[in-house]
Scaffold this motif. Structure first.
Motif, short mmCIF file in Angstrom:
data_model
loop_
_atom_site.label_atom_id
_atom_site.label_comp_id
_atom_site.label_asym_id
_atom_site.label_seq_id
_atom_site.Cartn_x
_atom_site.Cartn_y
_atom_site.Cartn_z
N ALA A 15 0.82 -1.22 0.00
CA ALA A 15 0.00 0.00 0.00
C ALA A 15 0.85 1.26 0.00
CB ALA A 15 -0.93 -0.02 1.20
N THR B 101 -3.50 4.57 -4.81
CA THR B 101 -3.79 3.40 -5.63
C THR B 101 -4.92 2.63 -4.94
OG1 THR B 101 -2.15 2.17 -4.40
CG2 THR B 101 -1.41 3.18 -6.43
N ARG B 102 -5.41 1.56 -5.57
CA ARG B 102 -6.55 0.83 -4.99
C ARG B 102 -6.21 0.29 -3.61
NH1 ARG B 102 -8.97 -2.62 -10.01
NH2 ARG B 102 -9.40 -0.84 -11.33
N ILE B 103 -5.07 -0.43 -3.54
CA ILE B 103 -4.72 -1.07 -2.27
C ILE B 103 -4.41 0.00 -1.22
CG2 ILE B 103 -2.27 -1.43 -2.78
CD1 ILE B 103 -2.76 -4.23 -1.38
N GLN B 104 -3.80 1.09 -1.68
CA GLN B 104 -3.49 2.18 -0.75
C GLN B 104 -4.78 2.76 -0.18
OE1 GLN B 104 -1.11 5.33 -2.43
NE2 GLN B 104 -1.28 6.58 -0.61
N SER B 105 -5.78 2.92 -1.03
CA SER B 105 -7.02 3.53 -0.53
C SER B 105 -7.75 2.59 0.43
CB SER B 105 -7.91 3.98 -1.68
OG SER B 105 -8.48 2.87 -2.28
N VAL B 106 -7.62 1.26 0.20
CA VAL B 106 -8.25 0.31 1.13
C VAL B 106 -7.59 0.41 2.51
CG1 VAL B 106 -8.53 -2.15 1.64
CG2 VAL B 106 -9.00 -1.31 -0.65
N GLU C 282 -5.69 2.84 3.61
CA GLU C 282 -5.88 4.18 4.16
C GLU C 282 -7.25 4.34 4.80
OE1 GLU C 282 -5.07 7.27 1.39
OE2 GLU C 282 -2.91 7.14 1.68
N SER C 283 -8.27 3.74 4.18
CA SER C 283 -9.61 3.89 4.77
C SER C 283 -9.68 3.18 6.12
CB SER C 283 -10.69 3.37 3.82
OG SER C 283 -10.52 2.00 3.62
#
Lengths: 320, 172
Positions: free
Chosen positions: A91, A100-105, A107-108
């Motif tokens: 991430a 990125t997608r995994i980063q946003s997951v 991060e959330s």
């Protein structure tokens, strides 16, 4: 708009067939297991049943590293650590402003913990204790969630103490939960002493009322002295209870998590033993929720305890 | 595993406990280095960027409003100065027209005057030439009269001739 006929998006005959299959699978599983045996039904293939679980409280040693025993819960702990580190590396290795997608997951998830921490401890302290609380949350949560993955509790090896599970949910070992509770306790007390120095002990040893009573006694105000002595003694007693409470937190934190997780595991094993097909899925869903709640409770209590230790400092300052 | 320990029934073992504490601390440290630090940094950067963007937007809005005001002011100024220029230009044009007209009138008058003078001069020249011719004729007639005696009819014819010549000369 054409109205859909049937049930759950299927036509009625298909829905009925699915329902019959589901009920059939559940009933066959049930009859092949102990319930069927109690009704005297035998002769069903043995692969339809699940062997009787033997829940064991202490973790079992599965192998040794340089003559140091490694238990199945430690193996699970390492797997959790590896998963979390890989997830974080994926991430944040190329952390971007537009995630990125995994980063946003990730991060959330972290954002959820960050909001929780800052809403309890304020922006400054919340930011300082966020890494600890987030690690507690992720560690507890991922221990619980990963223990639902096939392989946990189902791969058996022959060790020194007989047959043992290779991997077992780390939260079902008191050593893990106690270790977490001790870390939280250590950080809480350290922060209390760091902020208040020895004044932190005044929270537990309250002699002010009794000393004032003795002074009044010397001045000859016996009535007032008696009253103050009683209130001073009550304050002293509450201080001692407070001190005990600090240590009881270790027990409450560790046993709450251990109890819930062990109970969850035993529940899953029992359900799988009694009704091996389809029904356990519902309980797996329940355990996902329980894992989240336990992680939230542990993390929430961590930040509450720390902010209480820190807040008593500021109230002390205001008092002066 | 410390069988003599009363806590061993619950599975509590000092070695495993310490190991789990170490595991947790290692995880905390690694996640801090790999994730939390960057997460907080990214969040700060994002917050800063949003703040800056909002400020820039606000600034742009103010600038646009001020520019609009400036443009309106300039348009008004330009309109006023344009009016002035038009007024000046029409004044100048009027002036030029008047001057040209006056010059043209003067020139025309001068031309007429000159033509008049020329005509007068030519008339005077013709008259003087006529006079000279008439004088010459009179001298010639006198010479002829002197040289021959004239009868009354001849004399009359002679005078008529002279007069006719004089008239034809005056016309020419």
């Amino acid at each position: 708009m054409a109205k859909k006929k049937g049930c759950l998006g299927c036509s009625l005959p298909v829905a009925i067939i699915i329902l019959v299959l589901v009920v059939g699978v559940v009933v066959v599983g049930m009859l092949a297991g102990p319930i069927g045996q109690s009704f005297g039904i035998t002769g069903l293939p043995s692969f339809l049943g699940v062997s009787q679980p033997h829940p064991q409280l202490p973790a079992e040693t599965v192998f040794h590293i340089f003559s140091f025993p490694i238990t199945n819960t430690i193996v699970a702990t390492w797997i959790t650590m590896a998963v979390l580190i890989i997830l974080f590396a994926a991430a944040f290795s190329r952390s971007r402003l537009i995630p990125t997608r995994i980063q946003s997951v990730v991060e959330s998830l972290l954002g959820f913990v960050y909001n929780l921490v800052t809403s309890i401890a304020g922006e400054k302290d919340g930011r300082r204790f966020f890494p600890l609380v987030a690690t507690v949350f992720l560690f507890v949560g991922f221990n619980a969630w990963l223990s639902l993955v096939p392989g946990y509790g189902s791969i058996l090896i022959h060790g020194h103490e007989g047959e043992a599970e290779l991997i077992r949910g780390a939260n079902t070992d008191l050593n893990t939960t106690l270790a977490l509770a001790l870390v939280v306790f250590g950080v809480t007390e350290f922060m209390g002493f760091k902020r208040m120095r020895l004044g932190y002990l005044k929270k537990f040893f309250i002699f002010g009322g009794m000393i004032s009573a003795v002074k009044k006694l010397f001045k000859g105000k016996i009535g007032q002295a008696a009253m103050e002595f009683v209130s001073g003694f009550i304050s002293f007693f509450t201080g001692i209870i407070e001190l005990l409470g600090e240590f009881i937190r270790i027990v409450s934190l560790s046993f709450r998590l251990f109890g819930n997780m062990t109970a969850g595991e035993i529940l899953l094993l029992s359900i799988a033993y009694l009704l091996p097909f389809l029904v356990p899925i519902v309980f797996y869903g329940l355990e996902v929720l329980v894992g989240f709640i336990q992680a939230l409770v542990f993390a929430g209590l961590t930040i509450v305890y720390i902010s209480l230790a820190v807040a008593s400092h500021s109230s002390e300052e205001h008092g002066h | 595993m410390g069988d003599g320990n009363p806590l061993s029934a619950l599975g509590i073992d000092l070695n495993f406990l310490i190991m789990q504490i170490v595991n947790f601390c290692v995880l905390l440290l690694v996640l801090y280095l790999v994730g939390y630090k960057r997460f907080l940094k990214t969040m700060d950067r994002r917050a800063q960027l949003i703040k800056e963007s909002l400020e820039a937007g606000e600034r742009a809005k103010l600038e646009a409003a001020s520019a609009e005001q400036e443009v309106a002011l300039k348009i008004e100024e330009a309109s006023v100065s344009g009016q002035k220029i038009v007024e000046q230009a029409s004044k100048a044009a009027e002036e030029v027209r008047r001057r040209v007209e006056s010059d043209a009138r003067k020139e025309a008058e001068a031309i007429i005057e000159k033509a008049r003078a020329e005509t007068k001069r030519e008339k005077e020249e013709a008259m003087s030439e006529l006079r000279k011719e008439v004088a010459d004729l009179a001298v010639a007639v006198a010479g002829k009269a002197i040289s021959q005696s004239l009868d009354a009819s001849t004399q009359k014819a002679l005078i008529d001739n002279v007069m006719k010549e004089a008239v034809s000369l005056g016309k020419g």
